[in-house]
Design an enzyme around this catalytic site. Sequence first.
Site, PDB file in Angstrom:
ATOM      1  N   LYS A 169       0.845  -1.200   0.000  1.00  0.00           N
ATOM      2  CA  LYS A 169       0.000   0.000   0.000  1.00  0.00           C
ATOM      3  C   LYS A 169       0.872   1.238   0.000  1.00  0.00           C
ATOM      4  CE  LYS A 169      -3.911   2.314   2.143  1.00  0.00           C
ATOM      5  NZ  LYS A 169      -4.996   2.242   3.130  1.00  0.00           N
TER       6      LYS A 169
ATOM      7  N   ASP B 222     -12.219   3.282  10.579  1.00  0.00           N
ATOM      8  CA  ASP B 222     -12.744   3.168   9.209  1.00  0.00           C
ATOM      9  C   ASP B 222     -13.159   1.725   8.913  1.00  0.00           C
ATOM     10  OD1 ASP B 222     -13.562   4.032   6.738  1.00  0.00           O
ATOM     11  OD2 ASP B 222     -11.564   4.044   5.842  1.00  0.00           O
TER      12      ASP B 222
END
Length: 800
Positions: free
Chosen positions: A541, A633
């Site tokens: 990522k 999240d």
Amino acid sequence: MAALFHILLFLTVYCQISSSTTDALNKGSSLSVEKPDNVLTSPDGVFTAGFHQVGNNSFCFAIWFSESSDHYRSRTIVWMANRNQPVNGRHSKLSLLRTGDLILTDAGQSNVWSTSTSSFSPANLSLYNSGNLVLQTSQRVILWQSFDFPTDTLLPSQLLTRNTILVSMRSPSNYSSGFYKLFFDDDNLLRLLFDGLEISSVYWFEPWLTGQSAGRSTDNSSRVAVMDSLGNFTSSDKYTLIASDYGTASQRRLTIDCDGNVRLRSRSKPGDRWNVTGQIIQDPCKIHGVCGPNSVCRYEPSTGRECSCIPGYKMTYHTDWYYGCEPEFSYTCTRNESTFFKLSKLEFFGYDYGYFTNYTFRECEDLCLRLCNCKGFQYSLIPSLHIGSYSCYPKTVLLNGYTSPSFFGDLYLRVPKMHLSAYGLPQEDYSLSCLEKVIELDRTYEKSRVSSLVKFLLWFACGVGGFEIICILLILGVITRNRRDSNEDKYGYHLAATGFKRFSYSELKKATKGFSEEIGRGAGGVVYKAVLVDHRVAAIKMLNETNQGEGQFLAEANTIGRLNHMNLIEMWGYCSEGKHRLLVYEYMENGSLAQKLASNELYWEKRFEIALGTAKGLAYLHEECLEWVLHCDVKPQNILLDSNYQPKVADFGLSKLLNRDDLKKWSFSKIRGTRGYIAPEWVYNLPITSKVDVYSYGVVVMEMVTGKNPLKPDVDSIDGEHRRLIMWVREKLLNGTSASEIEARIGEVIDPSFAGEYDVKKMAILLEVALRCVEEDRDKRPTMSQVVEMLVLLDKDQEH
């Protein structure tokens, strides 16, 4: 006659200069490897600097304690310039150039090592009484000093700082860099690290302890440690090691040895034997990597430390325990072909598939059998809990094994049933003596009367061989350096206890083929598929540019690396170079829960298992790990599925990490999360707690049961788009709050893709849990551990 006298005088002076020690090396002068007496000495004669032989025709420029018998085999080395790249025994030299640069050149005139300094004014190189080799100008401005670049030794008054690291030797007879390091971590704490070629782990102080619980302080950011001449080694994090002969010895040194321990040594006068007067680790078997994988360390004060292979395994290389042991059988992960062999009072630290409390022995055994990469499991009594409470630790790698009579558990080794009768046989022990035993190399030379042609051919062959050795050492040195941190922050080591690594940007760029295969994208960054050098498939990522400082990023990344649970995505490492911030995760074959919900690929059974597994992962983050971790999240895109559809929560931790003692010191500069899943606290600027994750989890469960996305609910228009799905479900179920009330009308909200084939009771419980989790009042929401308890009880009731 006068001319003859001057010639003899010149030759006498020349011979005296060439065969005697030197006080200083001036600009334009050199020290030659071919002249053993061509050395620098300290004014008091305690230290000598010169070329030291490390192998057949291999030399390093070093500093050592002067001895009455200065044979290279008896020298105590305290510093080396080129430990990973020795030079040839002919035509190599250390030169102080007129530009002010000190360089070490090999026989082929290649530049092996340099101080990279420059000075227009006169400069000289001299060896101080402290053992510090100093390059300075005539105005005594220091251009370079060896104390700033230690190898494996600290001398009195020499500082260990945030920019220096002590690195052990590879073995008593191999001076190249080994696998153990003493350094200051990014949290200002002094640590010991095992940094292997593939795995890294901190082993001191204990990785599961915080600085406060270990009696250390993170308040001082100076990051400095020093040993005084009396024998007191102190650090800015309040660690102290005092020599047993405090104040009496005349010569002292602190060394990180090739066995991973740090020891204080002292002696009364030159020529005496060095005595160990203090060491950091009292139990040498607690040092990581000492016996390699699949092996056991055993320590007896009378005999020392010994290594042995676990039953069914044999030593991989009989000359090096670093590689450990390999199985003598063909490994199988077929469940019906495996059984377990008990090894009592044996512990393997780290590399757990997960941590499971209150598991029965049969449950733990069954869990390991279901995992193809499970090598065995540790079943341990937890003394701090109530009587009879056991924990299960399935092991994917068997490293750092040692026997301990005080250990409250046993290891159950997974073995093929057909070979069970061969287990339990005594294993051969091998003693380890890294401290005093020195493996000598054959360095004898024979002279013979040969022709000039033969002599030329012999010298040519030797030169080619020496060149090849140097090339090999150079390549190994490059490989070793590439495995270290990036050049921009070459001193920044921040590694955790579960194989957590720091990657270079170029390494990850190569692994992703130039970031060519994108497999995901979100607000935080883009995710790429990669294949690492050890052939593991990874997800990389690349985080979006952020104002977060490197120190904060490293500290938080390190904390995430220490988290280990079967329902959390495993983080293998990170990269921090300049503006680049990248995270390296395990690759999930089945993508995200969002993808599977969109394609209607999940039956109701799988959805229930995913809800339970996700709850377990969040409960671990909130209540079980050392740090208090808010995800902030939680959504289907951040719940990934492995090859067996086991859920793993991803993208956790970098949102907020807090120490358990500082839960009230929360601060968020902006709303975090994704529209449709965020809790009301964010909107109304209320204090943020773990209940924001509980709310988001409730929305996700509701989405899994109904098949409707909270942002595109496809329901009757209701004011407040953010909560349309929640209000729609409540209205359809007549505000039912119990499972029995929900069961009566569940058919109106259940996902149509189930086609009426589902367990009504389980789906009703899931909806009940979801509705409790999305309560407006956060105090009415359950904790994630309470959610797990509700779902686990339901699952067990259904089984019975």
